[in-house]
Write an enzyme that holds these catalytic residues in place. Structure first.
Site, PDB file in Angstrom:
ATOM      1  N   CYS A  96       8.127 -29.231 -12.892  1.00  0.00           N
ATOM      2  CA  CYS A  96       9.414 -29.595 -13.496  1.00  0.00           C
ATOM      3  C   CYS A  96       9.276 -29.689 -15.015  1.00  0.00           C
ATOM      4  CB  CYS A  96       9.994 -30.853 -12.868  1.00  0.00           C
ATOM      5  SG  CYS A  96      11.782 -31.016 -13.176  1.00  0.00           S
ATOM      6  N   HIS A 186      10.101 -30.068  -7.590  1.00  0.00           N
ATOM      7  CA  HIS A 186       9.153 -31.185  -7.458  1.00  0.00           C
ATOM      8  C   HIS A 186       8.411 -31.093  -6.130  1.00  0.00           C
ATOM      9  CE1 HIS A 186      10.050 -33.728 -10.965  1.00  0.00           C
ATOM     10  NE2 HIS A 186      11.310 -33.340 -10.823  1.00  0.00           N
ATOM     11  N   GLU A 188       5.740 -32.406  -5.405  1.00  0.00           N
ATOM     12  CA  GLU A 188       5.007 -33.662  -5.192  1.00  0.00           C
ATOM     13  C   GLU A 188       5.863 -34.773  -4.608  1.00  0.00           C
ATOM     14  OE1 GLU A 188       6.882 -34.648  -9.201  1.00  0.00           O
ATOM     15  OE2 GLU A 188       6.618 -32.953  -7.832  1.00  0.00           O
TER      16      GLU A 188
END
Length: 253
Positions: A96, A186, A188
Site C-alpha cells: 500500500c 493489504h 497483511e
C-alpha cells in the site's frame, strides 16, 4: 553480505504507524525461516543508513501520503532504501503506502483518488505478467484483497511488469526487475485490523461517501481466502529472500 553474524537471514521492515504491522505477511514470511527486524521511525527509532547486512526490505502501509515528508520525515530515507534494494537486487516488498513509495522512488506516480476511498475486500484480475511470477504467479483470478486507501498508483515505474489489476484502482501489483514487488492492497490485513481502521478513519470514509462497516464485513467474510492466498504469496516471497541470500554467500559472488 546478506547473512548476519549469527547466521540468520534478516529482512528490514519499515512500519509507519502503531496499527500497521506486518500481520499475516510477517507471520508467513517468518515461517520460511527469515527473521524480520522492525524499525518504528514514527516512535523515534533511527532508520538504517543502508541495507548492508540485510537480505531484503519490507515496507508497510500507513496513512501518510508517499511524498508527505514533513508529516513523516523518514520517508526520504525509505525511498533511498527502496532504490538501494532495487539497484542491488535485494528482495523488496512494498505494501500500500510501501508500494506507493516504491512507485515514486522508481519514477512512477501516485495521486489522491479524487473519489470514494477503496475500502473492503476487492476481487483482483490476473494479468499476463503474473503467469510465471515467483511470488504472485499462483494468485487465482478474482482473488479478494483487503483494501483501504485514499491515494492510488496512477503510473507504474518505467520497465515495471503489471501483475494484478482491479476494476477501480487499476494498478494493484507490479514487479520491477527480478525481485522487487509493489502492491496497492493489504495482503497483511484481516478483519480485526480493518475494524481498528474503521474506528479511526471510518468517519472520514463515511464523509467521503464510503461504507467502512460494509468494508470490514467483506474482509471478515473473505478471511479464509485471504489467509490462503496471501499467506502463500508471503511464503513465496520469503523463499525468494532465502534463495537470494544463499546465492550471495556462494564463493566468488
Amino acid at each position: 553480505m546478506t547473512v548476519s553474524a549469527d547466521g540468520g537471514v534478516r529482512v528490514l521492515v519499515v512500519q509507519h504507524e502503531d496499527n500497521t504491522g506486518p500481520g499475516l505477511v510477517g507471520e508467513h514470511v517468518e515461517r520460511t525461516g527469515v527473521r524480520l527486524e522492525l524499525v518504528h521511525p514514527w516512535a523515534g527509532d533511527p532508520m538504517p543508513a543502508t541495507l548492508d547486512g540485510y537480505a531484503g526490505l519490507l515496507v508497510l502501509g500507513g496513512s501518510p501520503n508517499c511524498e508527505d515528508d514533513e508529516r513523516a520525515p523518514w520517508l526520504p530515507r525509505t525511498r533511498e532504501l527502496i532504490r538501494q534494494a532495487v539497484a542491488e537486487r535485494l528482495p523488496l516488498l512494498g505494501i500500500c503506502l510501501g508500494g506507493q513509495l516504491m512507485t515514486v522512488a522508481l519514477g512512477g506516480s501516485v495521486a489522491p483518488r479524487g473519489r470514494v476511498p477503496e475500502v473492503g475486500a476487492v476481487p483482483l484480475r490476473r494479468l499476463a505478467g503474473a503467469v510465471e511470477d515467483p511470488v504472485l504467479g499462483a494468485v487465482p483470478d478474482g482473488a479478494p484483497a483487503a483494501q483501504w486507501h485514499w491515494d492510488e498508483i496512477t503510473a507504474l515505474p518505467p520497465g515495471a511488469v503489471p501483475l494484478l489489476g482491479g476494476d477501480d484502482s487499476v494498478h494493484q501489483a507490479f514487479r520491477v526487475g527480478p525481485v522487487a514487488w509493489g502492491v496497492q492492497f493489504h495482503p497483511e490485513v484481516l478483519g480485526d485490523v480493518m475494524a481498528e481502521w474503521a474506528e479511526s478513519d471510518g468517519p472520514n470514509v463515511k464523509a467521503a461517501g464510503g461504507d467502512p462497516d460494509a468494508g470490514v464485513a467483506a474482509v471478515r467474510a473473505a478471511e479464509p481466502q485471504l489467509r490462503a492466498v496471501w499467506g502463500a504469496s508471503a511464503e513465496a516471497w520469503g523463499r525468494v529472500v532465502l534463495e537470494r541470500a544463499a546465492a550471495a554467500e556462494e564463493p566468488g559472488r
